[in-house]
Design an enzyme around this catalytic site. Structure first.
Site, mmCIF file in Angstrom:
data_model
loop_
_atom_site.group_PDB
_atom_site.id
_atom_site.type_symbol
_atom_site.label_atom_id
_atom_site.label_comp_id
_atom_site.label_asym_id
_atom_site.label_seq_id
_atom_site.Cartn_x
_atom_site.Cartn_y
_atom_site.Cartn_z
ATOM 1 N N ASP A 94 159.156 97.746 82.883
ATOM 2 C CA ASP A 94 157.524 97.098 82.567
ATOM 3 C C ASP A 94 157.415 95.960 81.784
ATOM 4 O O ASP A 94 157.636 96.021 80.547
ATOM 5 C CB ASP A 94 156.904 98.296 82.110
ATOM 6 C CG ASP A 94 155.297 98.194 81.547
ATOM 7 O OD1 ASP A 94 154.916 96.961 81.750
ATOM 8 O OD2 ASP A 94 154.757 99.092 81.293
ATOM 9 N N LYS A 109 147.680 89.002 81.526
ATOM 10 C CA LYS A 109 148.137 88.967 80.163
ATOM 11 C C LYS A 109 148.792 87.704 80.035
ATOM 12 O O LYS A 109 149.390 87.397 78.678
ATOM 13 C CB LYS A 109 149.163 90.204 80.035
ATOM 14 C CG LYS A 109 148.289 91.576 80.193
ATOM 15 C CD LYS A 109 149.455 92.508 79.661
ATOM 16 C CE LYS A 109 148.748 94.066 79.971
ATOM 17 N NZ LYS A 109 147.540 94.605 79.246
ATOM 18 N N HIS A 159 153.261 102.713 77.916
ATOM 19 C CA HIS A 159 152.022 102.647 78.419
ATOM 20 C C HIS A 159 151.832 103.796 79.489
ATOM 21 O O HIS A 159 152.834 104.104 80.230
ATOM 22 C CB HIS A 159 151.705 101.554 78.860
ATOM 23 C CG HIS A 159 150.293 101.114 79.316
ATOM 24 N ND1 HIS A 159 149.771 101.395 80.268
ATOM 25 C CD2 HIS A 159 149.330 100.275 78.741
ATOM 26 C CE1 HIS A 159 148.649 101.115 80.585
ATOM 27 N NE2 HIS A 159 148.279 100.274 79.480
ATOM 28 N N GLN A 169 154.100 93.285 78.750
ATOM 29 C CA GLN A 169 154.081 92.710 77.773
ATOM 30 C C GLN A 169 155.370 91.618 77.126
ATOM 31 O O GLN A 169 155.223 91.233 76.221
ATOM 32 C CB GLN A 169 154.087 93.789 76.339
ATOM 33 C CG GLN A 169 152.883 94.704 76.406
ATOM 34 C CD GLN A 169 151.502 93.857 76.102
ATOM 35 O OE1 GLN A 169 151.435 92.677 75.726
ATOM 36 N NE2 GLN A 169 150.394 94.597 76.554
ATOM 37 N N CYS A 177 146.317 103.184 75.643
ATOM 38 C CA CYS A 177 146.839 103.605 76.885
ATOM 39 C C CYS A 177 148.472 104.329 76.612
ATOM 40 O O CYS A 177 149.264 104.161 77.366
ATOM 41 C CB CYS A 177 146.986 102.855 77.836
ATOM 42 S SG CYS A 177 145.391 102.166 78.527
HETATM 43 N N1 7TS Z 1 152.444 98.325 80.817
HETATM 44 C C1 7TS Z 1 152.191 97.640 79.484
HETATM 45 C C2 7TS Z 1 153.394 97.667 78.529
HETATM 46 C C3 7TS Z 1 150.907 97.222 79.282
HETATM 47 O O1 7TS Z 1 150.596 96.786 77.781
HETATM 48 C C4 7TS Z 1 149.823 97.406 80.087
HETATM 49 C C5 7TS Z 1 148.627 96.975 79.727
HETATM 50 C C6 7TS Z 1 150.117 97.724 81.307
HETATM 51 C C7 7TS Z 1 151.414 98.234 81.639
HETATM 52 C C8 7TS Z 1 149.102 98.049 82.479
HETATM 53 O O2 7TS Z 1 148.936 96.692 82.765
HETATM 54 P P1 7TS Z 1 147.672 96.579 83.706
HETATM 55 O O3 7TS Z 1 147.648 95.050 84.038
HETATM 56 O O4 7TS Z 1 148.106 97.242 84.952
HETATM 57 O O5 7TS Z 1 146.465 97.149 83.431
HETATM 58 N N2 7TS Z 1 148.282 97.124 78.416
HETATM 59 C C9 7TS Z 1 146.911 97.171 77.675
HETATM 60 C C10 7TS Z 1 146.834 97.212 76.336
HETATM 61 O O6 7TS Z 1 147.723 97.287 75.724
HETATM 62 N N3 7TS Z 1 145.616 97.011 76.205
HETATM 63 O O7 7TS Z 1 144.875 96.814 77.335
HETATM 64 C C11 7TS Z 1 145.720 97.083 78.242
#
Ligand code: 7TS
Length: 432
Positions: A214, A240, A137, A217, A383
């Protein structure tokens, strides 16, 4: 007298989730969208929130609201206690050595940036190497790009195998004493690929590199034990995992966090302040400058409690079964789909990315037609733009599953794709 939760006491990791009961906890799911029952298949972007989390937020503002770690009055003590209770709960949830190893941030992105700035700033130099994967990501790629550029270091990429798994042999080849940091997603947000983090950590430590995971997920979807993973940092987002937006966390090993300089500076993170210099508070306050997102951290505690009550092994099993059902149903009914991600479900989270007619139908058109039937999926590059070049597709459609999804919803997705096939029949049948 202790209240014994009989249903929970009888529950084993094999006991299926009671999805009907779970769905009753999520008010947002009981609605129609475009005249159809909502089928929410976009939890990888953000999960829905149960009443327990929404109520924790309301309770906090109606009964406890106060700033933390300062005043001596009762509300301040109570809100401090509630805020710190989430830290302790999260430490237990991921098996940290203690609550001081948990730093609250705004999200995964901020947690990863913290490591890049505060660990990377002091440890990465010219000619050093940072290893990341092809399935990042942007949040676990761009901070390392900026760090490498600023320090004259180089990025190296672990490739995927032809079946979209983490290529452990190629990773081992990339390792050398020049590698100072390895950053990888525990679970890919596009492919669902589960990385072999314990093995990755062991090999990285042999060359003296630190490992940043990271976990955006993985923490919501499977048991996470940072000790067993053997990594050095782990980042996650509350939104999430049934919690509110605006809260994330970084776990780091005590010795590493203690040796790092602060991230932001100002109130709450100081020890002594003089006119021209200051000292820092001990962990975790050193990394939590200013008034934090107290209410959402408190409500995040309710989300973790909810997941603990379900049991993370059961959550994982539920998603494996949904994926098994989805891959089976879609492969049979929709040969016009191109799937991305490991077919072996032991290496796959509940994420299903695909294209229709080898991409002849634009993912946004697919998502729009599905939305017309009440089905929420994401379309685009999610992303993860560089990853899509490896997938040989500019973008994709993504359905993602969570605790409240049912096999009936998988059927609804398949029926929704019948409609896509009907509308775009000519485009799909055109020779490629
Ligand atoms: N890393 C992964 C693997 C992610 O899926 C996401 C967000 C992030 C980092 C960033 O998370 P945040 O909470 O800091 O934004 N992924 C997604 C997605 O897959 N669709 O919308 C956000």
């Amino acid at each position: 007298m202790a209240v014994i939760d009989i249903a929970r006491a009888q529950q084993t990791p094999e006991t299926p989730l009671d999805v009907d009961a779970i769905r009753r906890d999520f008010p947002i799911l009981a609605q129609t969208v475009n005249g159809h029952p909502l089928v929410y298949l976009d939890s990888a972007a953000t999960s829905q929130k149960p009443r327990q989390v929404i109520q924790a937020l309301v309770d906090y503002y109606e009964r406890h609201n106060s700033n933390i770690h300062r005043a001596a009055h009762t509300l301040a003590a109570r809100s401090t206690e509630l805020y710190e209770r989430t830290r302790t709960r999260l430490a237990g949830f991921i098996n940290a050595s203690g609550p001081a190893e948990i730093i609250f941030t705004r999200n995964t992105t901020e947690a990863l940036n913290l490591v890049a700035a505060c660990w990377g700033g002091g440890h990465i130099g010219p000619g050093d190497e940072i290893v990341v994967t092809q399935m990042e990501h942007h949040s676990n790629l761009v901070p390392w790009q900026r760090l490498a550029e600023g320090k004259g270091a180089h990025l190296k990429f672990v490739p995927l195998t032809p079946t979209f798994k983490f290529d452990l042999a190629a990773y081992a080849e990339l390792l050398s004493p020049r590698v100072k940091l390895v950053a990888l997603p525990h679970v890919s947000n596009v492919l669902g690929t589960i990385a072999p983090v314990a093995e990755v950590s062991r090999l990285a430590h042999e060359v003296g590199a630190v490992v940043v995971v990271d976990g955006a997920q993985s923490a919501p979807h499977m048991p996470v034990d940072v000790q067993a993973l053997g990594c050095d940092f782990f980042a996650l987002s509350a939104h999430k995992m049934l919690g509110p937006t605006g809260v994330g966390a970084l776990w780091g090993r005590t010795a590493l966090l203690e040796a790092m300089p602060p991230f932001l500076s100002g109130g709450s993170m100081i020890g002594e302040v003089q006119w021209t210099k200051s000292t820092w508070a001990p962990l975790p306050q050193k990394f939590e400058a200013g008034t934090p997102n107290i209410a959402d951290v408190v409500a995040f505690g309710a989300a973790i409690e909810y997941l603990e009550r379900l049991g993370m092994e059961r959550v994982r099993r539920h998603e494996v079964e949904l994926m098994r059902c989805a891959l089976g149903a879609l492969r049979e009914a929709h040969p016009e789909l191109t799937h991305y991600g490991p077919g072996d479900l032991d290496f796959r989270g509940g994420v299903l990315a695909f294209n229709v007619g080898h991409g002849a139908v634009h993912p946004h058109d697919v998502a729009q037609l599905l939305d017309g039937q009440g089905i929420a999926v994401r379309a685009g590059h999610h992303c993860a733009r560089p990853l899509h070049s490896v997938m040989d597709a500019p973008s994709s459609v993504r359905a993602s599953f969570y605790v409240y999804n049912t096999t009936e919803e998988v059927d609804a997705l398949s029926r929704g794709l019948d409609e896509v096939k009907r509308v775009f029949r000519r485009v799909i049948e055109r020779p490629q």
